[in-house]
Design an enzyme around this catalytic site. Structure first.
Site, mmCIF file in Angstrom:
data_model
loop_
_atom_site.group_PDB
_atom_site.id
_atom_site.type_symbol
_atom_site.label_atom_id
_atom_site.label_comp_id
_atom_site.label_asym_id
_atom_site.label_seq_id
_atom_site.Cartn_x
_atom_site.Cartn_y
_atom_site.Cartn_z
ATOM 1 N N GLU B 60 9.396 36.969 -101.057
ATOM 2 C CA GLU B 60 9.137 38.285 -100.471
ATOM 3 C C GLU B 60 9.918 39.372 -101.210
ATOM 4 O O GLU B 60 9.416 40.476 -101.425
ATOM 5 C CB GLU B 60 9.490 38.277 -98.986
ATOM 6 C CG GLU B 60 8.576 37.375 -98.133
ATOM 7 C CD GLU B 60 8.826 35.895 -98.312
ATOM 8 O OE1 GLU B 60 9.874 35.516 -98.875
ATOM 9 O OE2 GLU B 60 7.961 35.093 -97.903
ATOM 10 N N GLN B 82 3.540 37.567 -95.301
ATOM 11 C CA GLN B 82 2.689 36.687 -94.490
ATOM 12 C C GLN B 82 2.976 36.759 -92.989
ATOM 13 O O GLN B 82 2.046 36.711 -92.174
ATOM 14 C CB GLN B 82 2.817 35.259 -95.006
ATOM 15 C CG GLN B 82 1.654 34.385 -94.661
ATOM 16 C CD GLN B 82 1.634 33.123 -95.498
ATOM 17 O OE1 GLN B 82 2.403 32.186 -95.248
ATOM 18 N NE2 GLN B 82 0.791 33.078 -96.513
ATOM 19 N N PHE B 83 4.245 36.866 -92.645
ATOM 20 C CA PHE B 83 4.654 37.073 -91.255
ATOM 21 C C PHE B 83 5.843 38.029 -91.277
ATOM 22 O O PHE B 83 6.696 37.927 -92.163
ATOM 23 C CB PHE B 83 5.106 35.765 -90.594
ATOM 24 C CG PHE B 83 3.997 34.816 -90.250
ATOM 25 C CD1 PHE B 83 3.429 34.805 -88.985
ATOM 26 C CD2 PHE B 83 3.519 33.915 -91.189
ATOM 27 C CE1 PHE B 83 2.401 33.921 -88.665
ATOM 28 C CE2 PHE B 83 2.494 33.031 -90.884
ATOM 29 C CZ PHE B 83 1.937 33.034 -89.616
ATOM 30 N N ASP B 85 8.305 37.878 -89.627
ATOM 31 C CA ASP B 85 9.508 37.046 -89.534
ATOM 32 C C ASP B 85 10.056 36.695 -90.916
ATOM 33 O O ASP B 85 11.189 36.235 -91.028
ATOM 34 C CB ASP B 85 9.171 35.751 -88.806
ATOM 35 C CG ASP B 85 8.359 35.994 -87.545
ATOM 36 O OD1 ASP B 85 8.848 35.643 -86.467
ATOM 37 O OD2 ASP B 85 7.232 36.531 -87.636
ATOM 38 N N ILE B 87 10.034 38.862 -93.593
ATOM 39 C CA ILE B 87 10.221 40.085 -94.383
ATOM 40 C C ILE B 87 11.689 40.278 -94.777
ATOM 41 O O ILE B 87 12.001 41.019 -95.703
ATOM 42 C CB ILE B 87 9.704 41.312 -93.598
ATOM 43 C CG1 ILE B 87 9.417 42.477 -94.558
ATOM 44 C CG2 ILE B 87 10.672 41.709 -92.484
ATOM 45 C CD1 ILE B 87 8.649 43.627 -93.932
ATOM 46 N N HIS B 129 7.420 32.928 -85.991
ATOM 47 C CA HIS B 129 6.083 33.478 -86.216
ATOM 48 C C HIS B 129 5.728 34.462 -85.111
ATOM 49 O O HIS B 129 4.554 34.627 -84.761
ATOM 50 C CB HIS B 129 5.027 32.380 -86.255
ATOM 51 C CG HIS B 129 5.252 31.342 -87.302
ATOM 52 N ND1 HIS B 129 6.057 30.251 -87.104
ATOM 53 C CD2 HIS B 129 4.783 31.238 -88.576
ATOM 54 C CE1 HIS B 129 6.067 29.498 -88.198
ATOM 55 N NE2 HIS B 129 5.317 30.074 -89.100
HETATM 56 C C1 LIG Z 1 10.433 32.938 -96.121
HETATM 57 C C2 LIG Z 1 9.091 32.380 -95.803
HETATM 58 N N1 LIG Z 1 7.987 32.894 -96.411
HETATM 59 C C3 LIG Z 1 6.757 32.430 -96.118
HETATM 60 C C4 LIG Z 1 6.577 31.421 -95.190
HETATM 61 C C5 LIG Z 1 5.163 30.916 -94.830
HETATM 62 N N2 LIG Z 1 4.932 29.564 -95.387
HETATM 63 C C6 LIG Z 1 5.156 28.460 -94.646
HETATM 64 S S1 LIG Z 1 4.905 27.045 -95.511
HETATM 65 C C7 LIG Z 1 4.479 27.908 -96.913
HETATM 66 C C8 LIG Z 1 4.134 27.176 -98.187
HETATM 67 C C9 LIG Z 1 5.303 26.373 -98.695
HETATM 68 O O1 LIG Z 1 4.897 25.581 -99.785
HETATM 69 P P1 LIG Z 1 5.898 24.559 -100.463
HETATM 70 O O2 LIG Z 1 7.242 25.194 -100.578
HETATM 71 O O3 LIG Z 1 5.285 24.050 -101.717
HETATM 72 O O4 LIG Z 1 6.077 23.384 -99.409
HETATM 73 P P2 LIG Z 1 4.941 22.373 -98.906
HETATM 74 O O5 LIG Z 1 4.290 23.016 -97.715
HETATM 75 O O6 LIG Z 1 3.984 22.162 -100.042
HETATM 76 O O7 LIG Z 1 5.642 21.115 -98.527
HETATM 77 C C10 LIG Z 1 4.530 29.294 -96.678
HETATM 78 C C11 LIG Z 1 4.199 30.345 -97.672
HETATM 79 C C12 LIG Z 1 7.750 30.896 -94.584
HETATM 80 N N3 LIG Z 1 7.685 29.895 -93.683
HETATM 81 N N4 LIG Z 1 8.969 31.388 -94.912
#
Ligand SMILES: Cc1ncc(C[n+]2csc(CCOP(=O)(O)OP(=O)(O)O)c2C)c(N)n1
Ligand SMILES: Cc1ncc(C[n+]2csc(CCOP(=O)(O)OP(=O)(O)O)c2C)c(N)n1
Ligand SMILES: [Mg+2]
Ligand SMILES: [Mg+2]
Lengths: 427, 338, 427, 338
Positions: B60, B82-83, B85, B87, B129
């Site tokens: 972010e 995306q959320f 939360d 930011i 979330h």
């Molecule tokens: C700081 C933050 N940004 C965005 C998200 C939303 N989000 C949840 S899981 C995910 C993808 C994560 O992918 P990866 O790190 O490859 O792990 P995987 O799910 O493949 O195990 C995202 C963008 C979050 N939870 N926290």
């Protein structure tokens, strides 16, 4: 707890009273490091990120594949800009000591880092400086007068009094506004470069930060975005060995170059003698060509030394040997370029003395002109109502109201002080 | 006129702006090929290409930092977080850079960046979330802060935000993406079709930033609220049969305090409602500002209804959420003050 | 704008309807990568970070220097834990589909990553999982019953209903609380390890995150602090190729391994076949020995594939070929270990079927037991007053007041609903 | 009793805690060998070793992330953020992790971390060395927030913070490190020696968190303030000859609203003063809470005096700073309300 402790704490080669020791600095001979084609795969820059690109040898000769082959005119221009930077620094430093400006940061010993890079780039390339890159501004022709007015926060200050001294900018000269927050300009430079690529421009962006600042998240984001989108950007790490009192080992520099972070993430890495004007010029040109040709970003580590205090708020004798700089293996960038010109028969002591005199008197005149636009203590002074402008493009209702409140406050104060005869608040 | 839910309205706002302004770009996590986890950017990459609708790394801070740089180079980035939360990793770039670039450079540089982010609870998202962090942005000089409560406003406000030369933090109450929500999780979901604000022009139009909307006229009390809570408060007032005026703040910065204060001075009673944690929430600023202007007209203390001063707990979502029961109790109490 | 654009956008090998293509995955033969001593200098791990550490060959034999030489008992234990993880996942996934829990995340295809690591570490080592490491909990003997209660946010939920499903923790088993915020556990694990080093403990910390999460600042901070203080920590990047809909190329994986970030910053890097139980076990053991002996941290990239959806909120058929996993070159971790045991003559179909049946019935019983402690819709239910506890160690005045306000609110509601006969809010 | 300025008092608090509790560690940028840019940790590394007083990389987010991990492993880290203006890179670790770890794990894990950071202006630091961001932390459930106004409180509160099992954000008004400051930059600086609160016990003592202090008794009005502004308000009241009661909040969370409200109910008039930007500042929460409890006792609208809603400008430091003139005008106006 400590006795049992197995925590590793980076070692600092020499503290006050101890003998300077720069044996930790990995050196290569001038001319020893190969210069690959600009489309070299990142993998093949791993060793370039460990070695030290140098052009000027011990006798002041330019040697090896990285010699940019600059004309004497260009070299003299470089010397002039570096001297101007140093003299400007010395003068402004003294001025702060006299209490006429609130704060100052010198780039003593690091002049080549900024001046050579600025000269190697196009005027249309966008520069994102840190607070120790005044050489970029001067090399791009920013009048010292304008910079002095910023230092004075006076009526001709391009920042309208809002920024701490040295936080210059120049939209016209494509010099980005300096931030007091370390490293934030790094991902911004990458974003600027991404925009250039999206539009299909051939301009590149270049950004600078100190080795200590590489610890910040912004450094990581910049490298990553530069790698993912192959952004036309040059990311410069100025490794001057110190971050205020903190030795570069605490930024991860122990037995590892900062340039190595580039190949680690997947962008080219170059470790360069930052006190070698020719090496800095050559490395910057190489990275710029690479970026312009669409081969992506380069991380350049410029190995140099912060010869002076961190800023006018700092006293380095508290944490490092006083005579450290005299033992610095890469010498003084100004002296090294001067010597090279002399070796070429393109420079001599008379011309040098004449140049110094010319620059000194010009700076003296600039200062005279600058203070006429006001100082901290003597008028004219910026209208405090300016404080409420530029928060937003248009002045919103609540700030219009606060501006009036301030006017009332100052009127009341003027009345009061008029009575008590105290006018210290100035105009 | 076409009917849209909030997701479609927001999508249409970006579609319109990408179409008419070649400098507009959209970037964020999963916003490109996929169209966003809430489908708000659906179809935009297919239509405008992967160079104007960019999938980004999950950073972010990097997204906002890069967006600032892009905007300095002539683009108008619309970044999605995306959320809300998530930011916080971008908080430094937003507060130290985005908000102050124009000021520190005396307008020689400025950053017309819009940051869209879904906020609020009610979707069983648990503590990460469901957050509504508008207060920590409203306090920062140099940012405009927006939260629409319906599709028509959502599109008009997002277009204004994208066209604005100042940075805008644009909060999207995700619970009402698909329909208005009166706070009762047990009622069948309502769609936006039935709602007048579900009528959304297909083309370009603006809803100006900095103007509150009176969404229900009344004379007995004023309810000042925004986002999902607008619908909860409307329902609560209706069910209680209180002739309350309901003001939708829409824009926290700049705040349309004139409209709000005028209403409170008329009614003499004020209830402030938001979903965010109560202590130090934006409701505090509303209460303080209203009190400063309407003190002599107030017949009762200004009341606040908000989320409790705890994280948003998964199992107790409806006990945390300031639903109709909480609003009604507060409104009742407010009206009972002699 | 696009036509002129020179921005590089990472390519995605195959989208829905296209033929799966994993030619981008750099493979090494089983047994081909050398196993250096645990005190190997970081520089010499550069190639280890590019190659792929593998032990199990195509015929299910364990070959090469990384073969950990585990006993059949241990191998069968590993198979058991991996199967338990998979069956638990399948069952909870179905349960969510039936609307009995709000959310679920499977680790399908990645079971070896967690199970082998947990088994290679000591019980006193501290683990910092991501939301896809349920195998760590199960391999450390966490009863499925406890995890089910968390998923149900019921009266036996270790999180007292505060966390989204799958955000487990166990202080007793040294499994850190899972955060919904990506990557935050990484620098925390390093801090934990620093504390261990400061105290002189021999325990190590281990943390996991996805390749997409490496883009976050916390990843950078973790590597840097681990390098600077030589913290006894193992930093695991689970490269399952996808971050929700985003291909690993957008995290910087194009022509560059994630393991290479380690040597880039100055810690050891290992790229490992994450679907090879033996390779994961061996690499984890190597890194743990290295850390315990005071040689510092290791970044391990575990190359695997997210065989299922990101979570129950995701539909991967929107962004990748349905049959992707069938073409995944590293196969299925469960199947590969099963085959190895069979090759060794230590396993057969009957025993396998029996194990499956045993685990299935145990899980069925666990679920029965769990729902008795409450579900989302049926009581018993946690007391909502619990919402105000654990914000601080002691309940402060303002939260005591809010707790009372909530009680009043619920009383009023109960009254109202009693009248209207609507009891939908449950007990 | 020894006399200390605020720097010495804070140093003494850490010295005492490092001495008596082997789990206490200090970390931050330049805090070790150098002793901190404001000398607050001077001599501590020499005395306790480089393994308990750690110099760190320049990564505020990393410092807090690591401190959380250390605290989970039995240490009590005291982290310094060199300037409050630079705390934003750590905002995610503070808000998403430090503040909520205890909650999300039902107290199975908790993080007794203290974050010290110098705040406030008046030292010609410009926009990036002058900020007072207490409001964005006070709004976050799970954090305790403290700001002392004198050496005695500084030491006693810091010891309480370090011993507390909850995370504490500890703001140090740097303008009064060396002496009380009444807001007049043209007067010669005063040292703490002369001040009664400059008397600081050498050893261990606590000033409890969550208790405001009445630093001046009065019956005509109540001034609610904290940090540097305590001294400015005292001077303003004295110069105006208004019999104002001055309450030093000391701790924003938990907030001692009982003491504050009792005073306002007694005096019937209330002025709130802080250095931070006014809009959405902590003064808004104070105003809202006071109004909710004291409405019927108020004889005039609650007034707020604060920094303007702009960044902190270098050249206009004293026009931005809410000094005596601003406080006096507000106090006068407050008293003039019939
Ligand atoms: C700081 C933050 N940004 C965005 C998200 C939303 N989000 C949840 S899981 C995910 C993808 C994560 O992918 P990866 O790190 O490859 O792990 P995987 O799910 O493949 O195990 C995202 C963008 C979050 N939870 N926290
Ligand atoms: C985010 C942030 N943290 C801390 C500071 C305080 N600070 C100013 S300069 C400095 C040292 C920077 O060292 P380095 O990056 O090596 O640059 P140099 O001064 O050596 O050129 C620090 C810690 C800051 N300005 N911003
Ligand atoms: Mg440095
Ligand atoms: Mg992944």
């Amino acid at each position: 707890m400590s006795p049992a402790s197995r925590l590793h704490v980076p070692t600092v080669p020499a503290r006050p009273g101890q003998k300077p020791d720069f044996s930790y600095v990995h050196l290569s001979d001038a001319g020893a490091v190969p210069r690959p084609p600009i489309d070299v795969p990142v993998r093949d820059t791993v060793s370039l990120a460990e070695e030290l690109v140098r052009v000027l040898d011990g006798e002041g000769r330019a040697v090896g594949p990285w010699d940019p082959g600059l004309t004497p005119e260009v070299l003299r221009g470089g010397l002039r800009h570096m001297l101007l930077t140093r003299l400007f620094d010395d003068r402004m430093h003294r001025t702060q000591r006299q209490g006429r400006i609130t704060f100052y940061v010198r780039s003593y010993g690091e002049e080549a880092v900024s001046v050579a890079a600025a000269m190697a780039l196009r005027d249309s390339d966008m520069l994102f400086p840190s607070y120790r890159n005044q050489g970029l501004f001067l090399a791009r022709g920013m009048p010292p007068f304008e910079m002095m007015c910023q230092l004075l926060s006076n009526t001709a200050d391009m920042c309208k009094g809002r920024q701490l001294p040295v936080m210059y900018h120049s939209a016209r000269r494509r010099l980005f506004s300096i931030s007091g927050n370390l490293a934030t300009q790094f991902p911004q430079a990458v974003g600027w470069a991404m925009a250039a690529a999206i539009r299909g421009d051939t301009d590149v962006a270049a950004a600078w930060l100190g080795e200590g600042s590489t610890a910040e998240a912004d450094f990581h984001h910049a490298l990553l975005f530069a790698k993912v989108y192959r952004a036309p950007v040059i990311l410069n790490v100025v490794n001057n060995q110190w971050a205020i009192s903190t030795f570069q080992g605490f930024a991860g520099g122990e037995q590892r170059s900062f340039a190595a972070r580039g190949p680690g993430v997947g962008i080219a890495g170059l470790r360069v003698d930052g006190n070698d004007f020719l090496a800095v010029h050559a490395a910057t040109s190489w990275a710029a060509e690479r970026a312009r040709a669409g081969h992506g970003a380069t991380l350049i580590e410029l190995v140099t030394y912060r010869a002076g205090a961190h800023s006018t708020s700092d006293d380095p004798s508290r944490y490092r040997p006083r005579d450290d700089f005299e033992h610095w293996p890469l010498g003084d960038p100004v002296e090294r370029l001067r010597r090279h010109l002399v070796t070429l028969g393109e420079w001599d002591d008379q011309r040098h003395a004449a140049l110094l005199a010319e620059l000194e008197s010009a700076l003296a005149a600039d200062w005279k002109a600058a203070v006429r636009h006001g100082t901290l203590t003597e008028g004219p002074r910026l209208d405090p109502a300016l404080m409420f402008e530029d928060v937003f493009r248009e002045l919103p209702e609540h700030l219009r109201r606060q501006r009036e409140e301030l006017a009332a406050e100052r009127a009341a104060l003027a009345g009061a002080t008029a009575e008590s005869g105290d006018a210290s608040r100035g105009p | 006129m076409p009917r849209m839910n909030m997701v479609q309205a927001l999508n249409s706002a970006m579609d319109v702006m990408l179409e008419r302004d070649p400098t507009v770009v959209v970037l964020g996590e999963d916003v490109g090929y996929f169209g966003g986890v809430f489908r708000v950017t659906e179809g935009l990459q297919r239509k405008y290409g992967s160079h104007r609708v960019l999938d980004t790394p999950i950073a972010e801070g990097g997204i906002v930092g890069a967006a600032i740089g892009m905007s300095v180079n002539g683009l108008r980035p619309v970044a999605e977080i995306q959320f809300a939360d998530y930011i916080y990793p971008a908080y430094d770039q937003i507060v130290s850079e985005l908000a102050r670039l124009r000021y520190r450079s005396a307008s020689d540089f400025f950053a017309p960046v819009t940051i869209r982010t879904p906020c609020g609870g009610g979707i069983r998202g648990g503590q990460t979330h469901s957050q509504s962090p508008e207060a920590i942005f409203a306090h920062v000089s140099g940012l405009k802060v927006v939260m629409p409560s319906n599709p028509y406003d959502a599109k008009g406000l997002l277009i204004s935000a994208i066209e604005d030369d100042d940075p805008v933090i644009f909060f999207e109450p995700k619970r009402i993406y698909n329909g208005p929500f009166d706070g009762d999780p047990n009622k069948p979901a309502v769609a936006w079709d039935a709602h007048p604000a579900g009528e959304v022009p297909a083309g370009h139009y603006r809803v100006p930033l900095g103007r509150a909307a009176i969404v229900r006229e009344g004379s007995a009390a004023t309810i000042v609220t925004y986002g999902t809570m607008v619908h909860v408060c409307l329902a609560a007032a209706a069910e209680l049969g209180v002739d309350a005026e309901v003001v939708d703040v829409r824009c926290m910065v700049p705040l349309d305090i004139d409209t709000i204060a005028a209403s409170v001075s008329r009614t003499g009673r004020c209830l402030i409602a938001h979903e965010a944690t109560r202590f130090g929430g934006f409701g505090a600023e509303l209460s303080a500002s209203i009190q400063e202007r309407c003190f002599w007209d107030l017949e009762a203390p200004i009341a606040r209804v908000a989320g409790w001063d705890t994280p948003y707990p998964h199992a107790f979502e409806w006990e945390y959420f300031p639903g109709k029961p909480r609003v009604k109790l507060a409104l009742q109490a407010l009206m009972e003050v002699a």
